[in-house]
Design a protein around this motif. Structure first.
Motif, PDB file in Angstrom:
ATOM      1  N   THR A  78       0.834  -1.207   0.000  1.00  0.00           N
ATOM      2  CA  THR A  78       0.000   0.000   0.000  1.00  0.00           C
ATOM      3  C   THR A  78       0.865   1.251   0.000  1.00  0.00           C
ATOM      4  O   THR A  78       0.572   2.219  -0.713  1.00  0.00           O
ATOM      5  N   LYS A  79       1.926   1.252   0.778  1.00  0.00           N
ATOM      6  CA  LYS A  79       2.816   2.418   0.815  1.00  0.00           C
ATOM      7  C   LYS A  79       3.397   2.711  -0.568  1.00  0.00           C
ATOM      8  O   LYS A  79       3.486   3.868  -0.976  1.00  0.00           O
ATOM      9  N   GLU A  80       3.788   1.670  -1.288  1.00  0.00           N
ATOM     10  CA  GLU A  80       4.360   1.865  -2.618  1.00  0.00           C
ATOM     11  C   GLU A  80       3.319   2.358  -3.621  1.00  0.00           C
ATOM     12  O   GLU A  80       3.630   3.169  -4.485  1.00  0.00           O
ATOM     13  N   VAL A  81       2.100   1.872  -3.512  1.00  0.00           N
ATOM     14  CA  VAL A  81       1.038   2.292  -4.443  1.00  0.00           C
ATOM     15  C   VAL A  81       0.591   3.722  -4.153  1.00  0.00           C
ATOM     16  O   VAL A  81       0.473   4.549  -5.058  1.00  0.00           O
ATOM     17  N   VAL A  82       0.354   4.042  -2.894  1.00  0.00           N
ATOM     18  CA  VAL A  82      -0.147   5.372  -2.525  1.00  0.00           C
ATOM     19  C   VAL A  82       0.977   6.411  -2.613  1.00  0.00           C
ATOM     20  O   VAL A  82       0.750   7.541  -3.047  1.00  0.00           O
ATOM     21  N   ALA A  83       2.162   6.050  -2.181  1.00  0.00           N
ATOM     22  CA  ALA A  83       3.361   6.911  -2.265  1.00  0.00           C
ATOM     23  C   ALA A  83       3.167   8.282  -1.609  1.00  0.00           C
ATOM     24  O   ALA A  83       3.532   9.311  -2.161  1.00  0.00           O
ATOM     25  N   ARG A  84       2.613   8.297  -0.419  1.00  0.00           N
ATOM     26  CA  ARG A  84       2.429   9.549   0.324  1.00  0.00           C
ATOM     27  C   ARG A  84       3.701   9.860   1.111  1.00  0.00           C
ATOM     28  O   ARG A  84       4.212   9.010   1.847  1.00  0.00           O
ATOM     29  N   LEU A  85       4.189  11.068   0.969  1.00  0.00           N
ATOM     30  CA  LEU A  85       5.397  11.472   1.692  1.00  0.00           C
ATOM     31  C   LEU A  85       5.138  11.502   3.196  1.00  0.00           C
ATOM     32  O   LEU A  85       4.061  11.873   3.653  1.00  0.00           O
ATOM     33  N   ARG A  86       6.155  11.134   3.944  1.00  0.00           N
ATOM     34  CA  ARG A  86       6.090  11.274   5.394  1.00  0.00           C
ATOM     35  C   ARG A  86       6.204  12.763   5.746  1.00  0.00           C
ATOM     36  O   ARG A  86       6.803  13.533   4.983  1.00  0.00           O
ATOM     37  N   PRO A  87       5.682  13.152   6.903  1.00  0.00           N
ATOM     38  CA  PRO A  87       5.790  14.564   7.299  1.00  0.00           C
ATOM     39  C   PRO A  87       7.241  15.065   7.312  1.00  0.00           C
ATOM     40  O   PRO A  87       7.506  16.191   6.874  1.00  0.00           O
ATOM     41  N   ASN A  88       8.156  14.235   7.771  1.00  0.00           N
ATOM     42  CA  ASN A  88       9.552  14.662   7.837  1.00  0.00           C
ATOM     43  C   ASN A  88      10.163  14.869   6.455  1.00  0.00           C
ATOM     44  O   ASN A  88      11.177  15.547   6.317  1.00  0.00           O
ATOM     45  N   ASN A  89       9.556  14.326   5.406  1.00  0.00           N
ATOM     46  CA  ASN A  89      10.045  14.484   4.032  1.00  0.00           C
ATOM     47  C   ASN A  89       9.192  15.452   3.209  1.00  0.00           C
ATOM     48  O   ASN A  89       9.493  15.690   2.043  1.00  0.00           O
ATOM     49  N   ASP A  90       8.137  15.977   3.801  1.00  0.00           N
ATOM     50  CA  ASP A  90       7.226  16.893   3.116  1.00  0.00           C
ATOM     51  C   ASP A  90       7.798  18.309   3.198  1.00  0.00           C
ATOM     52  O   ASP A  90       7.821  18.926   4.273  1.00  0.00           O
ATOM     53  N   LEU A  91       8.236  18.833   2.074  1.00  0.00           N
ATOM     54  CA  LEU A  91       8.895  20.141   2.062  1.00  0.00           C
ATOM     55  C   LEU A  91       7.991  21.279   2.511  1.00  0.00           C
ATOM     56  O   LEU A  91       8.476  22.323   2.947  1.00  0.00           O
ATOM     57  N   GLU A  92       6.684  21.103   2.412  1.00  0.00           N
ATOM     58  CA  GLU A  92       5.756  22.160   2.833  1.00  0.00           C
ATOM     59  C   GLU A  92       5.718  22.337   4.356  1.00  0.00           C
ATOM     60  O   GLU A  92       5.401  23.421   4.835  1.00  0.00           O
ATOM     61  N   ILE A  93       6.012  21.272   5.101  1.00  0.00           N
ATOM     62  CA  ILE A  93       5.889  21.387   6.557  1.00  0.00           C
ATOM     63  C   ILE A  93       7.133  20.979   7.341  1.00  0.00           C
ATOM     64  O   ILE A  93       7.216  21.251   8.532  1.00  0.00           O
ATOM     65  N   ASN A  94       8.099  20.336   6.721  1.00  0.00           N
ATOM     66  CA  ASN A  94       9.201  19.783   7.523  1.00  0.00           C
ATOM     67  C   ASN A  94      10.091  20.832   8.191  1.00  0.00           C
ATOM     68  O   ASN A  94      10.885  20.502   9.059  1.00  0.00           O
ATOM     69  N   GLN A  95       9.927  22.085   7.827  1.00  0.00           N
ATOM     70  CA  GLN A  95      10.691  23.140   8.499  1.00  0.00           C
ATOM     71  C   GLN A  95       9.987  23.671   9.746  1.00  0.00           C
ATOM     72  O   GLN A  95      10.596  24.372  10.545  1.00  0.00           O
ATOM     73  N   ILE A  96       8.706  23.308   9.914  1.00  0.00           N
ATOM     74  CA  ILE A  96       7.951  23.854  11.055  1.00  0.00           C
ATOM     75  C   ILE A  96       7.559  22.774  12.066  1.00  0.00           C
ATOM     76  O   ILE A  96       6.852  23.065  13.025  1.00  0.00           O
ATOM     77  N   ILE A  97       8.008  21.546  11.862  1.00  0.00           N
ATOM     78  CA  ILE A  97       7.644  20.462  12.778  1.00  0.00           C
ATOM     79  C   ILE A  97       8.881  19.960  13.509  1.00  0.00           C
ATOM     80  O   ILE A  97      10.007  20.211  13.102  1.00  0.00           O
ATOM     81  N   ARG A  98       8.617  19.224  14.568  1.00  0.00           N
ATOM     82  CA  ARG A  98       9.688  18.575  15.334  1.00  0.00           C
ATOM     83  C   ARG A  98       9.960  17.231  14.676  1.00  0.00           C
ATOM     84  O   ARG A  98       9.054  16.419  14.533  1.00  0.00           O
ATOM     85  N   ILE A  99      11.198  16.980  14.311  1.00  0.00           N
ATOM     86  CA  ILE A  99      11.575  15.717  13.664  1.00  0.00           C
ATOM     87  C   ILE A  99      12.649  15.051  14.517  1.00  0.00           C
ATOM     88  O   ILE A  99      13.732  15.596  14.705  1.00  0.00           O
ATOM     89  N   LEU A 100      12.315  13.864  15.042  1.00  0.00           N
ATOM     90  CA  LEU A 100      13.272  13.115  15.857  1.00  0.00           C
ATOM     91  C   LEU A 100      13.801  11.884  15.121  1.00  0.00           C
ATOM     92  O   LEU A 100      14.783  11.290  15.538  1.00  0.00           O
ATOM     93  N   ARG A 101      13.103  11.490  14.070  1.00  0.00           N
ATOM     94  CA  ARG A 101      13.536  10.365  13.228  1.00  0.00           C
ATOM     95  C   ARG A 101      13.330  10.777  11.781  1.00  0.00           C
ATOM     96  O   ARG A 101      12.453  11.581  11.492  1.00  0.00           O
TER      97      ARG A 101
END
Length: 186
Positions: A78-101
């Motif tokens: 399902t991950k390969e078919v849907v291919a939704r970016l994780r929040p930590n890889n989403d350029l629109e929000i990854n600068q405003i969130i806390r990323i620990l992994r």
């Protein structure tokens, strides 16, 4: 409608992730790791062998392992078919969130949620009439999946769908066990 759901998902993630406090980072970074939960898996096995005959317990554990293989495979496909970016890889929000992994794979749906809820639910189904406190097992997947928002790698919808897939898969494999395998374990 889909766009409003995505907007809610993103905003809810940002809000929940922002609640993180640095002094709890080690706790949530530890809780999110699978090996940390090995004692719980051993406890599940112990209870199954204690509450069922050895033969039944072995077949139950084989059923659980088969279910886990199914759930992990379904999640990865399902991950390969849907291919939704994780929040930590989403350029629109990854600068405003806390990323620990920072995993690089896709986000939808959460393997942590699907696997933990499937294991917990099937163990609960097998032990609910034999071990009074089995409902407490759900503390594990709740902590485990919540950690995925805290560390910045899953949106809430990823976790909700993953949990639903896990619960349904557990119910399905439990029913299959009762109808196909159980008659041969006695």
């Amino acid at each position: 409608m889909w766009e409003s759901i995505r907007q809610w998902d993103r905003e809810t993630f940002i809000y929940l992730n922002s609640l993180g406090v640095e002094q709890y980072d080690l706790f949530w970074s530890t809780v999110t790791k699978i090996p940390v939960w090995t004692p719980l898996f051993l406890f599940f096995g112990f209870l199954l062998f204690r509450k069922y005959t050895k033969r039944e317990a072995l077949f139950i554990i084989l059923t659980i392992l088969t279910m886990v293989f199914f759930v992990v495979t379904l999640t990865d496909l399902t991950k390969e078919v849907v291919a939704r970016l994780r929040p930590n890889n989403d350029l629109e929000i990854n600068q405003i969130i806390r990323i620990l992994r920072s995993p690089s794979g896709y986000s939808f749906f959460s393997g942590h949620a699907s696997s933990s809820f499937s294991i917990t639910t099937i163990v609960f189904l097998f032990l609910r009439k034999r071990f009074r406190w089995s409902f407490l097992f759900y503390l594990w997947p709740i902590l485990f999946t919540w950690s995925r928002i805290y560390v910045g790698v899953h949106f809430p919808i990823d976790l909700i769908v993953g949990a639903l897939v896990g619960v349904f898969s557990a119910w399905l494999f439990y029913r299959l066990y009762l109808t196909i395998i159980s008659p041969y374990t006695r």
